[in-house]
Design a protein around this motif. Structure first.
Motif, PDB file in Angstrom:
ATOM      1  N   ALA A  61       9.934   5.521   5.740  1.00 21.26           N
ATOM      2  CA  ALA A  61      10.079   4.069   5.684  1.00 21.26           C
ATOM      3  C   ALA A  61      10.862   3.660   4.451  1.00 21.26           C
ATOM      4  O   ALA A  61      10.726   4.252   3.381  1.00 21.26           O
TER       5      ALA A  61
ATOM      6  N   VAL B  37      10.777   0.968   1.842  1.00 16.16           N
ATOM      7  CA  VAL B  37       9.724   0.052   1.404  1.00 16.16           C
ATOM      8  C   VAL B  37      10.328  -0.988   0.480  1.00 16.16           C
ATOM      9  O   VAL B  37      10.973  -0.647  -0.509  1.00 16.16           O
TER      10      VAL B  37
ATOM     11  N   HIS C 286      12.766   2.099  10.211  1.00 19.76           N
ATOM     12  CA  HIS C 286      11.390   1.840   9.782  1.00 19.76           C
ATOM     13  C   HIS C 286      11.439   1.188   8.409  1.00 19.76           C
ATOM     14  O   HIS C 286      11.908   1.806   7.449  1.00 19.76           O
TER      15      HIS C 286
ATOM     16  N   CYS D 173       9.201  -1.381   5.549  1.00 12.47           N
ATOM     17  CA  CYS D 173       7.946  -2.026   5.164  1.00 12.47           C
ATOM     18  C   CYS D 173       8.240  -3.092   4.123  1.00 12.47           C
ATOM     19  O   CYS D 173       9.103  -2.901   3.262  1.00 12.47           O
TER      20      CYS D 173
ATOM     21  N   VAL E 108       1.114  -6.878   3.915  1.00 17.24           N
ATOM     22  CA  VAL E 108       1.892  -5.654   4.146  1.00 17.24           C
ATOM     23  C   VAL E 108       2.351  -5.679   5.596  1.00 17.24           C
ATOM     24  O   VAL E 108       1.539  -5.904   6.490  1.00 17.24           O
TER      25      VAL E 108
ATOM     26  N   SER F  13       4.622  -3.316   8.352  1.00 15.35           N
ATOM     27  CA  SER F  13       5.357  -2.092   8.660  1.00 15.35           C
ATOM     28  C   SER F  13       6.054  -2.307   9.990  1.00 15.35           C
ATOM     29  O   SER F  13       5.397  -2.588  10.994  1.00 15.35           O
TER      30      SER F  13
ATOM     31  N   LEU G 250      -0.560   2.576   9.707  1.00 16.24           N
ATOM     32  CA  LEU G 250      -0.651   1.690   8.550  1.00 16.24           C
ATOM     33  C   LEU G 250      -2.026   1.766   7.898  1.00 16.24           C
ATOM     34  O   LEU G 250      -2.142   1.752   6.665  1.00 16.24           O
TER      35      LEU G 250
ATOM     36  N   LEU H  62       2.734   4.585   1.385  1.00 16.40           N
ATOM     37  CA  LEU H  62       3.578   4.473   2.575  1.00 16.40           C
ATOM     38  C   LEU H  62       4.592   5.598   2.627  1.00 16.40           C
ATOM     39  O   LEU H  62       5.266   5.798   3.630  1.00 16.40           O
TER      40      LEU H  62
END
Lengths: 80, 250
Positions: free
Chosen positions: B6, B8, B38, B40, B94, B96, B114, B236
């Motif tokens: 991910a 982030v 992906h 977040c 949060v 995702s 998650l 994450l």
């Protein structure tokens, strides 16, 4: 004719037996385009879009707030 | 960065919830278009009440919304499932957002993807968490996260089709870091009372990370929200964590 079907294994029905049709975005009998989001399911705290697999006339089988399970056919689209 | 890792993004500023929802939506659209795989986003906002689209159909939703907004609680409507909940500076949101392959029990898999990092992050802060519904808590669900049997976070999802016909899921979590839990619960109960719903919740079913750390004799310390966001970002598992502001690596 193409079915609008809740994916057979979308969720673990042994944990959450049922969901609902939260919304229909088109009325029964209207013409929809291929790929249009026609309905929305809600399974506990998850919402899930259902798209028309082809263009054509929408036929609603399970109304708004109707109960669904994995594999339920909620409607169909008859090809234009 | 591995293709499935991910990206982030941690929002260092505290911005209005409407603005952060717009940012969340922009990232979702990027995933839907195939520009991201992906991503977040972690964020905080001032006070807001986040209602579910089904709440908007309640008898006097408009009146409830107007009353809360007069009292400094803007009401936003989201399209993920569940019920209303309150957020503020002492909470962390949060989200995702990922393309998901077709697989059995995809809904549960995305929740677990998650929930597990959140539990790891809480462990890094010194708290042991459990996943499961907490009776009496606001916006209850099977993927509530609890510490000491009381809810600290809830998760919800929205699944949408991508441009290629795959599914994209935004799994969201709202975590109570050091907010006044009784205040958050009271505004939700007030919303439902004004809107004409019988929904009522118990503050005793909920807690904050700060309260649990204090009970454990650890104390939250300053900037608990910042530390929490750092631990979540780390959990994450991103190889690259672009951050600005207080989370920038020391």
């Amino acid at each position: 004719m193409a079915e609008l079907r809740v994916p057979d294994d979308l969720w673990d029905a042994s944990k959450t037996p049922e969901g609902i049709v939260a919304n229909w975005f088109y009325r029964d009998g209207t013409t929809v385009t291929a790929g249009a989001t026609v309905a929305e399911l809600m399974v506990e705290k998850s919402t899930f879009e259902i798209a028309a697999p082809n263009a054509g006339t929408l036929h609603v089988a399970v109304p708004k707030d109707g109960v669904v399970r994995p594999g339920t056919v909620i409607g169909r689209v008859d090809a234009a | 960065m591995p293709p499935d890792a991910a990206r982030v993004v941690v929002a260092s500023e505290i911005a209005p919830a409407a603005e952060m929802f717009a940012r969340q939506e922009a990232l979702t659209e990027a995933v839907i278009r195939g520009e991201e795989r992906h991503v977040c986003l972690l964020w905080r906002s001032p006070d807001a009440l986040i209602a579910c689209f089904r709440d908007a159909a309640l008898t006097d939703f408009s009146g409830a919304r107007a009353a809360l907004e007069r009292d400094g609680w803007p009401v936003l409507v989201r399209r993920s499932g569940g019920e209303a909940f309150a957020i503020g500076r002492g909470t962390v949101q949060v989200v995702s957002i990922a393309c998901e392959p077709r697989r059995p029990h995809a809904i549960e898999a995305a929740y677990e993807a998650l929930a597990r990092p959140l539990v790891r992050a809480l462990r890094a802060l010194g708290l042991e968490a459990q996943v499961g519904e907490v009776p009496g808590a606001v916006c209850g669900g099977r993927y509530d996260i609890a510490v000491g049997g009381r809810k600290v976070a809830g998760l919800a999802q929205r699944w949408r089709r991508t441009a290629k016909g795959d599914m994209c899921v935004a799994t969201v979590a709202s975590l109570i870091v050091d907010a006044d839990v009784a205040r958050l619960v009271a505004v939700v109960n007030r919303f439902y009372a004004l809107a004409g719903s019988p929904n009522r919740y118990r503050a005793g079913a909920m807690t904050s990370l700060a309260e649990q750390l204090s009970a454990a004799g650890q104390g939250g310390g300053t900037d608990l929200a910042v530390r929490t966001m750092r631990e979540i970002a780390s959990a994450l598992g991103a190889n690259e964590t672009p951050v600005t502001g207080p989370l920038a690596a020391a």
